[in-house]
Design a protein around this motif. Structure first.
Motif, PDB file in Angstrom:
ATOM      1  N   THR A  51       7.953  15.450  -3.292  1.00 55.52           N
ATOM      2  CA  THR A  51       7.234  16.689  -3.607  1.00 55.52           C
ATOM      3  C   THR A  51       6.392  16.468  -4.849  1.00 55.52           C
ATOM      4  N   VAL A  60       6.612  18.613   1.209  1.00 56.97           N
ATOM      5  CA  VAL A  60       7.154  17.279   0.965  1.00 56.97           C
ATOM      6  C   VAL A  60       6.247  16.251   1.643  1.00 56.97           C
ATOM      7  N   ASP A 110      17.529  14.180  -3.357  1.00 57.22           N
ATOM      8  CA  ASP A 110      16.713  13.457  -4.342  1.00 57.22           C
ATOM      9  C   ASP A 110      15.438  12.906  -3.700  1.00 57.22           C
ATOM     10  N   CYS A 114      13.895  14.063  -1.068  1.00 55.29           N
ATOM     11  CA  CYS A 114      12.984  15.189  -0.780  1.00 55.29           C
ATOM     12  C   CYS A 114      12.260  15.641  -2.040  1.00 55.29           C
ATOM     13  N   ILE A 115      12.980  15.650  -3.165  1.00 57.96           N
ATOM     14  CA  ILE A 115      12.357  16.041  -4.427  1.00 57.96           C
ATOM     15  C   ILE A 115      11.312  15.000  -4.840  1.00 57.96           C
ATOM     16  N   THR A 116      11.647  13.709  -4.645  1.00 56.42           N
ATOM     17  CA  THR A 116      10.706  12.629  -4.960  1.00 56.42           C
ATOM     18  C   THR A 116       9.421  12.780  -4.153  1.00 56.42           C
TER      19      THR A 116
END
Length: 250
Positions: free
Chosen positions: A21, A28, A15, A17-19
């Protein structure tokens, strides 16, 4: 419990890492530095102690920049959904479950505190460090180096950035079936070690109170960063609430 905790940790790392991006297929961004430490059984130096839970290219590292974390999972494999309702999916794995030995919580806080102090001195204008302690047992090493658990936590939470003191939250995973308690505002009615962990836990700052309420949690004034007797799906929910700090630079 170790398996469920590791699964929740890997999900929250994903999560983050997604935040970090901003757009699809973009690198990232360095929004966070992240550390995961295990205490009890060790793999690097077999026996009881405290060590970084990262392996592979990140083995032995303390706090890791988010882009470096994203680039260096141990593996990618199919894992069941944390909420047990959706189908399994392929996710990166950074942390494998390890368990055994006792619960040297004081030593863990001392080790983590060194990393937190170094980070805070280098990031004076950032939101303060957040330390989330996940445990399934009573502290077994208090006193440690002449200081009791309460003193080690006080030392940790005395570390500050310009935005405030370091935050210390606790998650207790019970081996017995018991009602879940999420972010209580008082210790009354909590079985052991609930009152101790409540007293050690920081109050939720305003952004996290908003996160909890937006997530449907009934939080009262003075709510502490304590989750008691939680299962794996609630553990992930707690980690998400405790690591979302909207609109802040890192």
């Amino acid at each position: 419990m170790a398996v469920g905790a590791a699964l929740a940790l890997n999900n929250i790392l994903l999560d983050l890492c997604i935040t970090g991006t901003a757009e699809v297929n973009q690198p990232v961004r360095h929004y966070f530095d992240v550390g995961v430490f295990g205490y009890g059984a060790c793999l690097t130096n077999p026996g009881e102690g405290v060590e970084s839970a990262f392996g592979g290219a990140l083995a032995g590292r303390g706090l890791v920049p988010l882009p470096e974390l994203a680039d260096n999972p141990l593996t990618v494999r199919e894992e069941p959904s944390v909420d047990r309702m959706a189908a399994s999916s392929m996710i990166p794995i950074w942390v494998e479950p390890v368990h055994g030995y006792r619960t040297p919580m004081c030593e863990a806080i001392a080790v983590v505190g060194d990393h937190v102090l170094d980070w805070a001195q280098k990031h004076r204008d950032s939101f303060p460090p957040i330390v989330i302690n996940i445990t399934d047992g009573m502290v077994t090493d208090s006193p440690y180096r002449g200081a009791r658990l309460e003193e080690w936590v006080q030392r940790l939470t005395s570390i500050r950035t310009n935005d405030g003191p370091a935050l210390f939250f606790n998650v207790f995973l019970s081996p017995a079936h018991a009602p879940e308690v999420l972010f209580p505002a008082r210790a009354a009615g909590l079985p052991e070690p609930g009152p101790l962990l409540f007293g050690l836990s920081s109050e939720l700052p305003a952004p996290m109170l908003e996160n909890a309420r937006a997530d449907g949690v009934d939080v009262r004034p003075g709510a502490r960063g304590l989750a008691f007797n939680v299962g794996r799906s609630t553990l992930l929910r707690v980690l998400q609430i405790g690591t979302r700090v909207p609109g802040r630079p890192y």
